[in-house]
Write a protein that holds these residues in place. Structure first.
Motif, PDB file in Angstrom:
ATOM      1  N   ASP A 121      -1.781  14.249 -11.340  1.00  0.00           N
ATOM      2  CA  ASP A 121      -1.240  15.487 -11.888  1.00  0.00           C
ATOM      3  C   ASP A 121      -2.107  16.077 -12.985  1.00  0.00           C
ATOM      4  OD1 ASP A 121      -0.789  13.769 -13.955  1.00  0.00           O
ATOM      5  OD2 ASP A 121       1.361  14.120 -14.096  1.00  0.00           O
ATOM      6  N   GLY A 122      -3.277  15.545 -13.184  1.00  0.00           N
ATOM      7  CA  GLY A 122      -4.173  16.044 -14.220  1.00  0.00           C
ATOM      8  C   GLY A 122      -4.251  15.115 -15.413  1.00  0.00           C
ATOM      9  N   TYR A 123      -3.199  14.371 -15.662  1.00  0.00           N
ATOM     10  CA  TYR A 123      -3.166  13.432 -16.777  1.00  0.00           C
ATOM     11  C   TYR A 123      -2.933  11.998 -16.317  1.00  0.00           C
ATOM     12  CZ  TYR A 123      -2.667  17.654 -19.546  1.00  0.00           C
ATOM     13  OH  TYR A 123      -2.865  18.875 -20.099  1.00  0.00           O
ATOM     14  N   ASN A 124      -2.049  11.825 -15.350  1.00  0.00           N
ATOM     15  CA  ASN A 124      -1.659  10.493 -14.906  1.00  0.00           C
ATOM     16  C   ASN A 124      -1.607  10.423 -13.391  1.00  0.00           C
ATOM     17  OD1 ASN A 124      -1.052   9.496 -17.567  1.00  0.00           O
ATOM     18  ND2 ASN A 124       0.775  10.767 -17.504  1.00  0.00           N
ATOM     19  N   PHE A 125      -1.668   9.203 -12.891  1.00  0.00           N
ATOM     20  CA  PHE A 125      -1.408   8.967 -11.480  1.00  0.00           C
ATOM     21  C   PHE A 125       0.085   8.708 -11.315  1.00  0.00           C
ATOM     22  CE2 PHE A 125      -5.897   8.015 -11.619  1.00  0.00           C
ATOM     23  CZ  PHE A 125      -6.343   8.567 -10.440  1.00  0.00           C
ATOM     24  N   TYR A 126       0.643   9.128 -10.205  1.00  0.00           N
ATOM     25  CA  TYR A 126       2.063   8.941  -9.942  1.00  0.00           C
ATOM     26  C   TYR A 126       2.267   8.645  -8.466  1.00  0.00           C
ATOM     27  CZ  TYR A 126       1.847  13.655  -8.063  1.00  0.00           C
ATOM     28  OH  TYR A 126       1.513  14.753  -7.315  1.00  0.00           O
ATOM     29  N   GLU A 127       3.402   8.055  -8.127  1.00  0.00           N
ATOM     30  CA  GLU A 127       3.711   7.756  -6.734  1.00  0.00           C
ATOM     31  C   GLU A 127       4.093   9.050  -6.029  1.00  0.00           C
ATOM     32  OE1 GLU A 127       7.138   5.239  -6.448  1.00  0.00           O
ATOM     33  OE2 GLU A 127       8.305   6.544  -7.741  1.00  0.00           O
ATOM     34  N   GLN A 128       3.589   9.256  -4.814  1.00  0.00           N
ATOM     35  CA  GLN A 128       3.937  10.451  -4.063  1.00  0.00           C
ATOM     36  C   GLN A 128       5.222  10.263  -3.285  1.00  0.00           C
ATOM     37  OE1 GLN A 128       0.536  11.428  -1.696  1.00  0.00           O
ATOM     38  NE2 GLN A 128      -0.337  12.686  -3.314  1.00  0.00           N
ATOM     39  N   LYS A 129       5.473   9.049  -2.843  1.00  0.00           N
ATOM     40  CA  LYS A 129       6.687   8.763  -2.087  1.00  0.00           C
ATOM     41  C   LYS A 129       7.261   7.448  -2.581  1.00  0.00           C
ATOM     42  CE  LYS A 129       8.455   8.380   2.565  1.00  0.00           C
ATOM     43  NZ  LYS A 129       8.140   8.288   3.974  1.00  0.00           N
ATOM     44  N   ALA A 130       8.505   7.492  -3.055  1.00  0.00           N
ATOM     45  CA  ALA A 130       9.140   6.292  -3.579  1.00  0.00           C
ATOM     46  C   ALA A 130       9.732   5.471  -2.439  1.00  0.00           C
ATOM     47  CB  ALA A 130      10.242   6.667  -4.564  1.00  0.00           C
ATOM     48  N   PRO A 131       9.576   4.151  -2.501  1.00  0.00           N
ATOM     49  CA  PRO A 131      10.169   3.307  -1.447  1.00  0.00           C
ATOM     50  C   PRO A 131      11.691   3.273  -1.557  1.00  0.00           C
ATOM     51  CG  PRO A 131       9.026   1.963  -3.065  1.00  0.00           C
ATOM     52  CD  PRO A 131       8.794   3.378  -3.426  1.00  0.00           C
ATOM     53  N   ARG A 132      12.348   3.269  -0.410  1.00  0.00           N
ATOM     54  CA  ARG A 132      13.818   3.181  -0.381  1.00  0.00           C
ATOM     55  C   ARG A 132      14.278   1.721  -0.352  1.00  0.00           C
ATOM     56  NH1 ARG A 132      16.175   8.181  -1.149  1.00  0.00           N
ATOM     57  NH2 ARG A 132      14.759   9.701  -0.286  1.00  0.00           N
ATOM     58  N   GLN A 133      13.425   0.863   0.195  1.00  0.00           N
ATOM     59  CA  GLN A 133      13.729  -0.560   0.320  1.00  0.00           C
ATOM     60  C   GLN A 133      12.535  -1.336  -0.227  1.00  0.00           C
ATOM     61  OE1 GLN A 133      14.450  -1.593   4.351  1.00  0.00           O
ATOM     62  NE2 GLN A 133      14.793  -3.750   3.933  1.00  0.00           N
ATOM     63  N   ARG A 134      12.762  -2.492  -0.768  1.00  0.00           N
ATOM     64  CA  ARG A 134      11.683  -3.273  -1.376  1.00  0.00           C
ATOM     65  C   ARG A 134      10.583  -3.583  -0.369  1.00  0.00           C
ATOM     66  NH1 ARG A 134      10.387  -6.632  -5.631  1.00  0.00           N
ATOM     67  NH2 ARG A 134       9.217  -8.471  -5.019  1.00  0.00           N
ATOM     68  N   GLY A 135       9.351  -3.161  -0.688  1.00  0.00           N
ATOM     69  CA  GLY A 135       8.185  -3.466   0.135  1.00  0.00           C
ATOM     70  C   GLY A 135       7.896  -2.477   1.241  1.00  0.00           C
ATOM     71  N   LYS A 136       8.744  -1.472   1.455  1.00  0.00           N
ATOM     72  CA  LYS A 136       8.523  -0.503   2.529  1.00  0.00           C
ATOM     73  C   LYS A 136       8.537   0.919   1.978  1.00  0.00           C
ATOM     74  CE  LYS A 136      10.741  -3.371   5.991  1.00  0.00           C
ATOM     75  NZ  LYS A 136      11.801  -3.449   7.003  1.00  0.00           N
ATOM     76  N   VAL A 137       7.521   1.703   2.348  1.00  0.00           N
ATOM     77  CA  VAL A 137       7.470   3.098   1.902  1.00  0.00           C
ATOM     78  C   VAL A 137       8.067   3.991   2.952  1.00  0.00           C
ATOM     79  CG1 VAL A 137       5.971   4.996   1.252  1.00  0.00           C
ATOM     80  CG2 VAL A 137       5.491   2.711   0.465  1.00  0.00           C
ATOM     81  N   ILE A 177       0.855  -1.191   0.000  1.00  0.00           N
ATOM     82  CA  ILE A 177       0.000   0.000   0.000  1.00  0.00           C
ATOM     83  C   ILE A 177       0.887   1.236   0.000  1.00  0.00           C
ATOM     84  CG2 ILE A 177      -1.719   1.282   1.296  1.00  0.00           C
ATOM     85  CD1 ILE A 177      -2.697  -1.409   2.376  1.00  0.00           C
ATOM     86  N   PHE A 178       0.587   2.195  -0.917  1.00  0.00           N
ATOM     87  CA  PHE A 178       1.395   3.404  -1.008  1.00  0.00           C
ATOM     88  C   PHE A 178       0.535   4.574  -1.475  1.00  0.00           C
ATOM     89  CE2 PHE A 178       1.609   1.234  -5.024  1.00  0.00           C
ATOM     90  CZ  PHE A 178       1.580   2.228  -5.988  1.00  0.00           C
ATOM     91  N   PRO A 179       0.915   5.820  -1.110  1.00  0.00           N
ATOM     92  CA  PRO A 179       0.143   6.999  -1.512  1.00  0.00           C
ATOM     93  C   PRO A 179       0.387   7.364  -2.973  1.00  0.00           C
ATOM     94  CG  PRO A 179       2.010   7.658  -0.193  1.00  0.00           C
ATOM     95  CD  PRO A 179       1.993   6.161  -0.200  1.00  0.00           C
ATOM     96  N   VAL A 180      -0.667   7.847  -3.625  1.00  0.00           N
ATOM     97  CA  VAL A 180      -0.612   8.169  -5.046  1.00  0.00           C
ATOM     98  C   VAL A 180      -1.204   9.551  -5.273  1.00  0.00           C
ATOM     99  CG1 VAL A 180      -1.518   7.504  -7.292  1.00  0.00           C
ATOM    100  CG2 VAL A 180      -0.724   5.776  -5.731  1.00  0.00           C
ATOM    101  N   GLY A 181      -0.623  10.302  -6.194  1.00  0.00           N
ATOM    102  CA  GLY A 181      -1.129  11.621  -6.546  1.00  0.00           C
ATOM    103  C   GLY A 181      -1.648  11.649  -7.971  1.00  0.00           C
TER     104      GLY A 181
END
Length: 77
Positions: A61-77, A55-59
């Protein structure tokens, strides 16, 4: 005089998504299932950092959805 039709725009402020599939040929796309059950594609920095059910936050931008915060380690935001 004609009236302009208003188009509906989705404006998710801080919706959270769960990863549904990530096996795309494009490493910058992730398929997700939104909270309301809608299946969408989201632009990410690196899809290898995501795992199924994450589960991760998404924003929006008017055209597409994008990740708001990229995970630094696999599986953890």
């Amino acid at each position: 005089m004609t009236m302009k039709k208003k188009t509906k725009t989705r404006n998710p402020s801080s919706q959270r998504l769960a990863v549904w599939r990530r096996n795309y040929r494009n490493p910058r796309m992730v398929g997700v299932e939104m909270d309301d059950g809608e299946l969408l594609d989201v632009k990410v920095r690196d899809s290898s950092l995501y795992c199924d059910g994450m589960i991760f936050p998404v924003g929006w931008d008017g055209y597409n959805f994008y990740e708001q915060k990229a995970p630094r380690q696999r599986g953890k935001v």
